[in-house]
Enzyme design. Structure first.
Site, short mmCIF file in Angstrom:
data_model
loop_
_atom_site.label_atom_id
_atom_site.label_comp_id
_atom_site.label_asym_id
_atom_site.label_seq_id
_atom_site.Cartn_x
_atom_site.Cartn_y
_atom_site.Cartn_z
N TRP A 9 40.23 -29.13 48.28
CA TRP A 9 41.56 -29.23 47.63
C TRP A 9 42.42 -30.32 48.25
O TRP A 9 43.49 -30.62 47.73
CB TRP A 9 42.30 -27.89 47.75
CG TRP A 9 41.78 -26.79 46.88
CD1 TRP A 9 40.66 -26.83 46.07
CD2 TRP A 9 42.34 -25.48 46.71
NE1 TRP A 9 40.50 -25.62 45.43
CE2 TRP A 9 41.52 -24.78 45.80
CE3 TRP A 9 43.44 -24.82 47.25
CZ2 TRP A 9 41.78 -23.46 45.41
CZ3 TRP A 9 43.70 -23.51 46.87
CH2 TRP A 9 42.88 -22.84 45.96
N GLU A 98 38.88 -39.44 54.98
CA GLU A 98 40.35 -39.55 54.98
C GLU A 98 40.93 -39.20 56.35
O GLU A 98 42.01 -39.67 56.70
CB GLU A 98 40.93 -38.66 53.86
CG GLU A 98 40.70 -39.28 52.50
CD GLU A 98 40.73 -38.29 51.34
OE1 GLU A 98 41.09 -37.12 51.56
OE2 GLU A 98 40.36 -38.70 50.23
N GLU A 166 29.45 -39.14 51.18
CA GLU A 166 30.63 -39.51 50.40
C GLU A 166 30.97 -40.97 50.69
O GLU A 166 31.67 -41.24 51.68
CB GLU A 166 31.85 -38.67 50.81
CG GLU A 166 31.81 -37.24 50.41
CD GLU A 166 33.22 -36.67 50.23
OE1 GLU A 166 33.50 -36.17 49.15
OE2 GLU A 166 34.04 -36.77 51.17
N GLY A 172 38.18 -40.93 44.98
CA GLY A 172 39.48 -41.13 44.33
C GLY A 172 39.45 -42.21 43.26
O GLY A 172 40.48 -42.78 42.91
N GLY A 234 36.55 -33.26 44.84
CA GLY A 234 37.98 -33.33 45.15
C GLY A 234 38.82 -32.96 43.95
O GLY A 234 38.97 -31.79 43.60
P1 13P Z 1 37.48 -37.01 44.58
O1 13P Z 1 36.46 -36.11 43.94
O2 13P Z 1 38.87 -36.72 44.19
O3 13P Z 1 37.10 -38.46 44.45
O4 13P Z 1 37.41 -36.67 46.15
C1 13P Z 1 36.16 -36.65 46.74
C2 13P Z 1 36.28 -36.14 48.13
O5 13P Z 1 36.77 -36.83 49.00
C3 13P Z 1 35.84 -34.77 48.39
O6 13P Z 1 35.79 -34.49 49.75
#
Ligand code: 13P
Length: 253
Positions: A9, A98, A166, A172, A234
């Site tokens: 989330w 992140e 990832e 994003g 995400g």
């Molecule tokens: P998104 O699916 O929003 O691109 O995010 C991926 C993510 O960083 C999941 O940990």
């Protein structure tokens, strides 16, 4: 191996009321999904309440998005493995890009893994290159991340480890701006090789997930051609109906 679906989330939603509604809707929409291990990772501040709402059912497990990797209590602002476990969580995402973009080093990531496993949490370790280059240097980047993060891991804990590949550049983004399933397939083979080189055949037991702009529109291709054991989602995990569609796709593959 059962497929795995993890919801990250991130820093959503902004109130407890919304978090309560979100988990309620997710529970409802995922009720019919079979054969998929599902984990929801809310922000720390909602862990206890979401944990309480997940209690008594087995379908959806609780996870944290981070953990403190050390002993003691004089660490302002940090959240310990015990606190996370006592909230009902079984998993911790560790080393998300992140967090690593902010300040977290692979040394810190490695410590967090050790402390989480020692305290009884299962670890979802995130790795992935920042960019792709035509010479394939990004493979070495991912290999280094895995080797440094797992440097102290004892083979006996491999069954408590999940790797989430990832690629930072695919997080994003729009759903058509991610890597091709063929490229993903190659990377999964590569990650598997790094794990078996380090841990022998037991390295094959570690599930490898993909994360980065997964949506209900691109998930089917990723699942059927990407060679993956599951997904780390995400934004799409904040939309219960869409997230449930992704879960259904995983359950059928
Ligand atoms: P998104 O699916 O929003 O691109 O995010 C991926 C993510 O960083 C999941 O940990």
């Amino acid at each position: 191996m059962k497929k795995i679906l993890v919801a990250n989330w991130k820093m959503n939603p902004s109130s407890l009321e919304e978090a309560t509604n979100l988990i309620g809707e997710i529970k409802e929409k995922l009720a019919g999904v079979k054969g998929v291990d599902m984990v929801v990772c809310p922000p720390f501040i909602f862990l206890n309440e979401v944990g309480a709402l997940l209690k008594g059912q087995k379908k959806i497990k609780l996870g944290s998005q981070d953990v403190f990797g050390g002993e003691g209590t004089s660490f302002t602002g940090e959240v310990s493995v015990d606190m996370i476990k006592n909230a009902g969580a079984e998993y911790a995402i560790i080393g998300h890009s992140e967090r690593r973009e902010m300040y977290e080093t692979l040394q810190i990531v490695s410590e967090k893994i050790i402390f989480s496993l020692k305290g009884g949490l299962k670890v979802i370790l995130c790795v992935g290159e920042e960019a792709r280059d035509e010479h394939g240097e990004f493979y070495n980047y991912v290999k280094d991340e895995l080797e440094m993060a797992l440097a102290k891991l004892n083979k006996k804990n491999l069954s408590k480890l999940i790797i989430a590949y990832e690629p930072t550049w695919a997080i994003g983004k729009k759903e058509n701006e991610i890597l091709s399933p063929e490229n993903l397939h190659e990377m999964v083979i590569f990650v598997r090789k790094v794990l078996t080189d380090k841990f022998g055949e037991d390295g094959r037991l570690v599930p490898i997930l993909y994360g980065g702009s997964v949506s209900k529109n691109n998930a089917q291709e990723i699942i059927s051609k990407g060679n993956i054991d599951g997904l780390l989602v995400g934004r799409e995990s904040l939309k219960p109906a869409n997230f449930a569609e992704v879960a259904e796709m995983l359950s059928k593959n």
